[in-house]
Scaffold this active site. Structure first.
Site, PDB file in Angstrom:
ATOM      1  N   CYS A  46      36.101  44.404  41.118  1.00 41.24           N
ATOM      2  CA  CYS A  46      34.764  43.824  41.268  1.00 41.24           C
ATOM      3  C   CYS A  46      34.754  42.708  42.309  1.00 41.24           C
ATOM      4  CB  CYS A  46      34.261  43.301  39.925  1.00 41.24           C
ATOM      5  SG  CYS A  46      35.299  42.031  39.191  1.00 41.24           S
ATOM      6  N   SER A 103      42.755  34.691  43.856  1.00 43.47           N
ATOM      7  CA  SER A 103      41.618  35.023  42.991  1.00 43.47           C
ATOM      8  C   SER A 103      40.506  34.002  43.171  1.00 43.47           C
ATOM      9  CB  SER A 103      42.052  35.055  41.526  1.00 43.47           C
ATOM     10  OG  SER A 103      42.984  36.082  41.298  1.00 43.47           O
ATOM     11  N   GLY A 179      28.481  47.329  29.738  1.00 39.50           N
ATOM     12  CA  GLY A 179      29.696  47.924  30.283  1.00 39.50           C
ATOM     13  C   GLY A 179      30.887  47.677  29.374  1.00 39.50           C
ATOM     14  N   GLY A 181      34.282  48.582  30.345  1.00 42.55           N
ATOM     15  CA  GLY A 181      35.533  48.776  31.070  1.00 42.55           C
ATOM     16  C   GLY A 181      36.467  47.619  30.743  1.00 42.55           C
ATOM     17  N   ILE A 183      36.701  44.588  32.023  1.00 41.38           N
ATOM     18  CA  ILE A 183      36.018  43.300  31.900  1.00 41.38           C
ATOM     19  C   ILE A 183      35.163  43.259  30.634  1.00 41.38           C
ATOM     20  CG2 ILE A 183      34.534  41.631  33.072  1.00 41.38           C
ATOM     21  CD1 ILE A 183      37.116  42.266  34.557  1.00 41.38           C
TER      22      ILE A 183
END
Length: 400
Positions: A46, A103, A179, A181, A183
């Site tokens: 992402c 990050s 969502g 997934g 995350i």
């Protein structure tokens, strides 16, 4: 040549959306990239779009950009937002990325799992086999060691934890997670560790999250989300959809304040929602700027253990140097066996059986002693970068 091309740090999310890759097209991307490169690994998260490659031919930077941009059908105007690193710089980049130094939220360790996933996918795709495979193996070991020794779990951080902690501090108790997934699962796990009133989990396939159904969690599909969306305090959105999943018309103009944390790239949430007075919308760039008390501690601790990154870089570069002389070493060993066989055969024709066996052992051990010493010297000089003259001498002794 090993290299990596990717999106520069701090590029605005509006640009990153244009460079995002869609997982459903992964096989197509890899197949086309392998027409130009020997090895390929696609790292697509992402927050990160990077393509690691290995090519045997000399190729200019312009050609690399052109080949990769053609595969992904990216507009040439976006080239200025991309970086290209080669050889040691590419190796250094991967080692630092996997340890969380690059990050958006410093020290976030989700990237370790994401790189492991990209590596496993590349193995499955048969898109890596030699240098890139070894580089990623060393990088994953580096990431694991860094995570263990640095003990970042003592100062946990992720875009998910920062979002949810921020929402909880603002008094949010009714949550919606879009969502399920990697995350999304982290979001649910984090929410369940706090005292919240309810959690609505929105998924495409309800059966994949049926084990979560309980007093607090209610699993709904996307067609049902608008039935409850105006009743909650906070939305955490983290789908992989290429389109908007929370539209402006989904949320009423009047009502209690609703906090929305959009962790997706491309964005899940219609940015026009921020114009509604009751909506407080933050995208991933804004979330990464939220200051948290652990930021300074993480930075200091990571710098203390950066030697792990440097050691891993050296390990891979040394492996490359040794690999360059491996063919010479192989030829020396082949020639050793040939010479030994000739000498043993000659002696066997002249001596008796018992003496021949003893002679065979002595000839082989003597040859091994000299050849192994030559190989050790060749490896040592290769690591110093001065193996060419040494190799020339050894080849004259053993191979001519």
């Amino acid at each position: 040549m090993i290299g990596v091309i990717g999106v520069k740090r701090n590029v605005d999310i509006a640009i990153r959306e244009k460079l995002a890759l869609y997982p459903k097209k992964h096989k197509k991307y890899v197949g086309e990239l392998l027409n130009s490169f020997k090895e390929v690994v696609i790292l697509n998260t992402c927050n990160r779009t990077e393509i690691y490659f290995n090519c045997t031919e000399e190729i200019s930077e312009d050609e690399i950009f052109d080949k990769i941009f053609n595969v992904f059908n990216w507009n040439d105007d976006l080239k200025k937002y991309m970086f290209l690193s080669k050889e040691k710089r590419a190796v250094t980049h991967l080692m630092e990325v996997i340890c969380g130094f690059h990050s958006r939220i410093l020290g976030e360790d989700q990237i370790l799992g994401q790189i492991k996933g990209a590596y496993k996918t590349a193995i499955s795709d048969n898109s890596i086999s030699s240098e890139l495979q070894k580089m990623f193996e060393i990088a994953i070991a580096c990431g694991k060691k860094f995570k263990t020794e640095c003990k970042m779990f003592e100062v946990p951080v992720s875009s998910v934890s920062i979002s949810i902690n921020s929402a909880l501090l603002k008094g949010c108790r009714k949550f919606m997670v879009l969502g399920y997934g990697e995350i999304g699962k982290l979001a649910i796990k984090h929410l369940l560790s706090h005292k919240v009133e309810c959690i609505y989990l929105i998924v495409r396939d309800k059966s994949k999250a049926s084990d979560l159904e309980g007093e607090i969690v209610e699993v709904l599909d996307f067609n049902e989300k608008n039935q409850v969306i105006n009743e909650i305090d906070c939305i955490v959105s983290c789908t992989a959809a290429p389109h908007t999943v929370v539209r402006n018309e989904d949320i009423k103009t009047e009502g209690e304040t609703i906090h929305i944390y959009d962790l997706a790239v491309p964005r899940d949430v219609d940015k026009e929602l921020s114009e509604k007075e009751r909506v407080i919308l933050k995208d991933i760039d804004e979330i990464s700027k939220i200051d948290d008390k652990n930021k300074k501690i993480r930075k200091e601790r990571m710098e203390e253990y950066k030697h792990i990154v440097e050691e891993s870089i050296d390990e891979f570069l040394n492996w490359l140097k040794i690999r360059e002389v491996s063919s010479k070493i192989r030829n020396i060993k082949i020639r050793e066996n040939e010479i030994c066989s000739e000498r043993i055969k000659t002696f066997s024709n002249k001596g008796n059986g018992e003496n021949a066996k003893l002679a065979e052992r002595m000839i082989k051990s003597t040859a091994d002693a000299y050849v192994n010493r030559a190989i050790e010297l060749l490896k040592s000089e290769a690591l110093k970068g001065s193996d060419s003259y040494c190799a020339e001498i050894i080849e004259k002794i053993f191979l001519t």
